[in-house]
Each structure stands twice: as C-alpha cells, then as structure tokens.
Design a protein around this motif. Structure first.
Motif, short mmCIF file in Angstrom:
data_model
loop_
_atom_site.label_atom_id
_atom_site.label_comp_id
_atom_site.label_asym_id
_atom_site.label_seq_id
_atom_site.Cartn_x
_atom_site.Cartn_y
_atom_site.Cartn_z
N ASP A 42 0.82 -1.21 0.00
CA ASP A 42 0.00 0.00 0.00
C ASP A 42 0.86 1.26 0.00
N VAL A 43 1.98 1.22 0.73
CA VAL A 43 2.89 2.37 0.74
C VAL A 43 3.54 2.54 -0.63
N ALA A 44 4.01 1.42 -1.20
CA ALA A 44 4.67 1.49 -2.51
C ALA A 44 3.71 1.93 -3.59
N ALA A 45 2.44 1.52 -3.47
CA ALA A 45 1.46 1.83 -4.52
C ALA A 45 0.50 2.94 -4.09
N SER A 46 0.95 3.80 -3.16
CA SER A 46 0.06 4.83 -2.64
C SER A 46 -0.40 5.81 -3.71
N ALA A 47 0.44 5.96 -4.75
CA ALA A 47 0.06 6.88 -5.84
C ALA A 47 -0.49 6.14 -7.05
N SER A 48 -0.90 4.86 -6.83
CA SER A 48 -1.24 4.03 -7.97
C SER A 48 -2.72 4.02 -8.30
N GLN A 49 -3.34 5.19 -8.42
CA GLN A 49 -4.65 5.28 -9.06
C GLN A 49 -4.34 5.46 -10.54
N PHE A 50 -4.26 4.34 -11.22
CA PHE A 50 -3.61 4.33 -12.54
C PHE A 50 -4.33 5.21 -13.56
N GLU A 51 -5.63 5.39 -13.41
CA GLU A 51 -6.33 6.23 -14.38
C GLU A 51 -5.92 7.70 -14.25
N ASP A 52 -5.32 8.07 -13.11
CA ASP A 52 -4.86 9.45 -12.93
C ASP A 52 -3.46 9.69 -13.48
N TRP A 53 -2.79 8.60 -13.82
CA TRP A 53 -1.45 8.76 -14.39
C TRP A 53 -1.53 9.28 -15.83
N PRO A 54 -0.57 10.08 -16.27
CA PRO A 54 -0.51 10.43 -17.69
C PRO A 54 -0.18 9.19 -18.52
N LEU A 113 6.56 -4.60 -8.13
CA LEU A 113 5.83 -4.95 -9.35
C LEU A 113 4.43 -4.34 -9.36
N LEU A 114 3.73 -4.44 -8.23
CA LEU A 114 2.36 -3.90 -8.18
C LEU A 114 2.37 -2.37 -8.26
N ALA A 115 3.36 -1.73 -7.62
CA ALA A 115 3.44 -0.27 -7.67
C ALA A 115 3.76 0.22 -9.08
N SER A 116 4.48 -0.61 -9.86
CA SER A 116 4.81 -0.21 -11.23
C SER A 116 3.66 -0.50 -12.20
N GLY A 117 2.58 -1.12 -11.70
CA GLY A 117 1.40 -1.33 -12.53
C GLY A 117 1.28 -2.70 -13.15
N GLN A 118 2.14 -3.65 -12.78
CA GLN A 118 2.02 -5.00 -13.36
C GLN A 118 0.67 -5.60 -12.98
N SER A 119 0.07 -6.33 -13.92
CA SER A 119 -1.21 -6.98 -13.66
C SER A 119 -0.97 -8.27 -12.89
N GLY A 120 -1.33 -8.26 -11.63
CA GLY A 120 -1.11 -9.44 -10.79
C GLY A 120 -1.81 -9.27 -9.46
N TRP A 258 9.06 -8.38 -21.80
CA TRP A 258 7.93 -8.34 -22.74
C TRP A 258 6.60 -8.26 -21.99
N ALA A 259 6.52 -8.92 -20.82
CA ALA A 259 5.30 -8.83 -20.02
C ALA A 259 5.05 -7.38 -19.60
N GLY A 260 6.11 -6.67 -19.21
CA GLY A 260 5.96 -5.27 -18.85
C GLY A 260 5.53 -4.41 -20.02
N VAL A 261 6.06 -4.71 -21.20
CA VAL A 261 5.68 -3.97 -22.41
C VAL A 261 4.19 -4.16 -22.70
N ILE A 262 3.71 -5.40 -22.61
CA ILE A 262 2.29 -5.68 -22.88
C ILE A 262 1.40 -4.98 -21.87
N GLY A 267 -2.33 -0.83 -20.66
CA GLY A 267 -2.68 0.10 -19.60
C GLY A 267 -2.86 1.52 -20.07
N VAL A 268 -2.22 1.89 -21.18
CA VAL A 268 -2.42 3.23 -21.74
C VAL A 268 -3.89 3.46 -22.06
N PHE A 269 -4.56 2.44 -22.56
CA PHE A 269 -5.96 2.57 -23.00
C PHE A 269 -6.96 2.06 -21.95
N VAL A 270 -6.54 1.04 -21.16
CA VAL A 270 -7.43 0.47 -20.14
C VAL A 270 -6.69 0.45 -18.81
#
Length: 535
Positions: A42-54, A113-120, A258-262, A267-270
């Motif tokens: 939660d601390v690592a991903a405290s800013a991870s409201q991903f829709e708010d990211w550019p 991984l979760l703070a960087s946005g990986q799907s898991g 490659w998983a990160g690239v996908i 994530g750019v669109f969804v």
C-alpha cells in the motif's frame, strides 16, 4: 511424558495439543507478516490510481518495473522460483531444507511490481510467505519432518485468512491447493492457524486486509442466472489457464520484460487492467457498471495477466482471477435486468475455483464473504458447473499444469503417501546393540546387532542371525570382511518414513540407522519394514 515419548507421538501425528499450539503461533506470526506485506504494498502503490497517471507513465512504469524485476531475477537465479507454485513443488519434493531466501525476495519484489502497474495479485505471494514461515518453524524447532506439511498448510491458511477474513476458506485452500489432501491429523493445527490469524488481524486492523462491501442483506440470486454464471466461469477459467500455458510453451527471451511492455501498452488505454485491481473489485461489488466496460475489463485482464504469467512474471494471479469473475458476474447481473452483487461475488469465486481446482475453498469464500448460508446452493451449483466445464475443456489446476509443462510433474501418489505422515520414531527399532568392528565375543542380547564399516555406513544382522554367523569367528576377526551383514545408511532423526524408504532404495541399502545429537546410536529401520507395511 519423556522427550522421546513426545517425539514418538509427533512422529505418529498423535500430539494434537502441541501441534495446535504451534498452529496458533504460526497463525499469529503469519498475520503480522502478511499485514506488514500488505502495508508495504500500500505504501509502494500509494500513488497508484492508474487512471490518474498520464499516458506515458502508464506505458513506461510497467516496462521499468519489468526491467528491474528481470535484472533482480538474473542476479538471483537460484532464488527465482516464487509464489504458490513454488510452495507446492517444494512441499511435495520434500527437500532437506526449505528455501527461505526465496520468500524474502518475494516480500521485496511484489510491492515493486504492483506499484509499477504490473497486472497481478498479492494473495499468492502472501501464501508463499505464510507457508515458508510454517516450514521455517518446523526446521528451527527440529520437529520430525512429517509435521512439515501440516505447518506449511497452517501458514498458507493463515495467509488467506488474514487477507480476506475467511478462516474456513483459508483452511480449504491450504488443503485443496497446497497440501492437496485432507487429513484428520492436519485439520486442527491448520484451523487454529487460520482462526488465530483472522482474530489478530481483527484486533490490530479492525477489518480484513482486503475489504469487501457488506452483502449480508442481499437476496439469493435466481437459479437460472446461476447456471449461466457457472458456464461462463468455467469458460473464463479454462481460457485463462490455456493462455498462461500456451504462452509459457512459446516464451521468448527476456519474457519478463515483454510482459511489462504488454501491460504498459494495454494500460495506456485500459488503466483498470493495471495492478491487483482491488479498488475496481470494490466498485463492481458496490455499484453496477456499463456492459461495454465490463467486457473490455474482463478480456484485457484475462489476456494481460495470462500473458504476463506465461512470460515468466513472478506475481500472483488470485486477485486477477477474482476480478475477472467479478466482471463476469456483473455482466450476468446486468443481463438479468437487476444488477446483483451476489452474482458478482459468486462469479469471483467460481472463476477462482475453476482455475485453481479448489471447489470447497470457493464455496466457503462465498459464504464467509457474504455472511449468508442461503448462498450454499447457488455457490455450489456455479462452482460445480465451472469446474466440470473447466475439466471438459482439458484443463486442471493451473499450478499443477504449470509444473507439468515445465517438466516437473507432481507424483501425488508418492508425495501424499501415508509414509509422509509418519516420522522415524513411528517405526524405529531401539533395542539395538553396537559392537566393535573387531569381533570380541557376543554382546548382551538385543534385537539387532550393528557394527561400523565406514564414516556414514554400518552393517547389521538380527540377533539370532548374528549368533549363528559368529560361531566360527575367531577373536579379533574383522566383521566387515568375514560377515556380509546388511548395509545401513545414516539418516537424520527428523526424516519421514517416505524419505527413509526413498534414500535406502536409491542407495541400495537394506536399512538406515539413526543417532542421537550426542552421537549415541538411536536405532535402525529396515527397508523391508516399510515395504511390507506401506507398499
């Protein structure tokens, strides 16, 4: 009770009071570990409201996280096996020492991984941490190793119970997914661990670490829509397993990157596809959504998570399975004309139960999360249909399939053999006398006579057999050369009978001998004892 009588009871799985006390300790310790783990995420991903990211951040951060993960795994290749699959394989291979540093790597890597946005998800890593603590306790206390699967199961159950506040589902998950068998001896310590973890989290936090909206006042859903829900859940779980396995079979070089690239590209669109998605899960349970968005979320989450796992991303997937099931349940609710959070909840657990092949854990999770026993019938119906369709489509539990596809299939008929539930003290013969290698007359009578022939090898004969063979021996004769005897290999007192049988069979020895920590001979076990009793 003497210490040796106590160890014998532990070896036979009869010391329920002590095992239950250890289960309570494991449950409370795992609750604290998992709470710290969630807090770190939660601390690592405290800013991870991903829709708010550019958009550029949603694209680049998953790639950066994947590169960091790849570099770390390359640096620690001998510790790169992580997650529930690693726990299952390690438990059923029964190594002499449980790898603790893998869990430390899991503890530090998952938040990144979760703070960087990986799907898991975070649940699988939490199970890894809990199971490892149970194994560590077994080793540190020098307990007979037949207790290993009990306390590993206790740690796994405590991790699930801490996360969702579902002790019964935690027990079922540990038995169905990790230990892969139900035993009366193992139930009580695992239940104690799950209950202790849930109580402690309730005291320290006041609520489960992953909260679900209150559904206790909802009405049971219509059976017809439950049937539709079960069919779709089976298709989704089978499709997810197929994507993971097919991708793993064709994994390219730098698969983690490659998983990160996908993940970044999608994530750019969804953006809802990024991370563990629990904030999305709460929204799906609380409020209805638009069917187009639900379909998009379901398809993208399935593909991104499945591809990431198949490409080697070391992250959990129980959370994504729950999110996929929730999206499907919400779709069914919209189709019924009256959005129903209970359909969403049943969909969550049906997809998870199908993919992991854990029907009882899925049904109990529905009951505990909704606090409604009226949902037993619809939950059982949906889960049963989902698992049946999952099997008809050629899929089984994903963890088992992953190990088989990697060339490391589980031999459950061996790893769950009754000899794994018994320690050395359950079969050891203690009435043994050790004599000098140089013959100096008959020793005092005993059941078995043994003498040394090497640093970790002895030979032995039954008493009457030795008496007969020694009639023609002159004083000072070298027993290693004049009497053949039966070869014994030294083994540790903490071994299980299954380990004794496997080791003596592999070394072509007729048995094994055991020493006390002070070096005194403890006793022997003939391999024929085990073959006659268990084969």
């Amino acid at each position: 009770m003497s210490f040796f009588a106590f160890r014998r009871r532990l070896s036979q799985g009869d010391e329920f009071v002590f095992q239950t006390l250890i289960g309570l300790v494991i449950g409370m310790a795992v609750a604290v570990i998992v709470m710290m783990f969630h807090e770190l995420i939660d601390v690592a991903a405290s800013a991870s409201q991903f829709e708010d990211w550019p958009w550029w951040q949603r694209l680049l951060l998953p790639i950066a996280g994947a590169i960091a993960c790849y570099a770390l795994l390359q640096r620690h290749q001998n510790r790169a096996q992580l997650g529930v699959g690693h726990v299952i394989e390690t438990l059923h291979r029964a190594p002499r020492h449980w790898p603790v540093t893998n869990a430390i790597l899991q503890f530090l890597l998952t938040p990144v991984l979760l703070a960087s946005g990986q799907s898991g998800g975070r649940e699988g890593p939490a199970v890894h941490l809990g199971a490892t603590f149970g194994a560590w306790m077994t080793e540190r206390m020098h307990l007979p190793r037949n207790n290993l699967r009990v306390f590993v199961g206790a740690g796994a159950a405590a991790a699930i119970s801490s996360t969702f506040g579902t002790p019964l589902a935690g027990v079922a998950f540990a038995m169905e997914v990790v230990v892969m068998e139900y035993t009366v001896a193992g139930f009580l310590p695992i239940i104690a661990a799950a209950v202790a973890a849930s109580w402690l989290i309730g005291i320290l936090v006041g609520a489960p670490l992953v909260s679900i909206p209150d559904l206790s006042s909802m009405q049971s859903p219509d059976l017809g829509w439950v049937l539709v829900l079960g069919l779709g859940s089976g298709l989704i779980s089978a499709a997810f397993n197929w994507v993971v396995r097919t991708t793993a079979q064709h994994r390219p070089r730098f698969g983690v990157i490659w998983a990160g690239v996908i993940c970044g590209a999608v994530g750019v669109f969804v953006p809802d596809v990024m991370g563990d998605g629990f904030y999305v899960l709460g929204d799906l349970l609380a409020t209805p959504s638009v069917w187009q968005l639900l379909v998009l979320l379901l398809v993208c989450k399935l593909l991104v998570t499945g591809l990431s796992l198949g490409l080697g991303m070391p992250i959990g997937f129980i959370g994504p399975l729950l999110l996929m099931g929730a999206a499907w349940g919400a779709l069914v609710g919209l189709a019924s004309g009256a959005p129903d959070p209970l359909l969403t909840l049943i969909g969550m657990t049906a997809v998870m139960g199908g993919a992991l092949f854990a029907p009882l854990a899925a049904v109990l999770a529905v009951i505990e999360l909704s606090q409604q026993t009226d949902l037993i019938l619809p939950a059982m119906t949906a889960v049963a249909i989902a698992i049946l369709l999952h099997r008809l489509l050629g899929q089984e539990g994903l963890f088992v399939h992953q190990l088989a596809d990697a060339g490391r299939p589980l031999a459950l008929h061996r790893s769950n053999h009754p000899m794994h539930h018994l320690g050395v003290d359950a079969a050891i013969r203690n009435n043994v006398v050790q004599i000098n290698r140089r013959f100096n007359g008959l020793p005092k009578p005993a059941d078995v006579v043994v003498w040394g022939v090497g640093r970790r090898q002895m030979r032995a004969m039954e008493w009457l057999e030795f008496v007969k063979a020694s009639n023609e021996l002159a004083p000072g004769s070298d027993l290693a050369t004049v009497i053949q005897g039966h070869t014994l290999e030294r083994m540790h007192n903490d071994a299980t009978l299954a380990e004794v049988w496997a080791h003596t069979r592999a070394s072509h020895a007729q048995g094994a001998y055991f020493r006390h920590p002070n070096g005194r001979l403890n006793g022997i076990i003939w391999r024929t004892q085990l073959e006659d009793q268990f084969q």
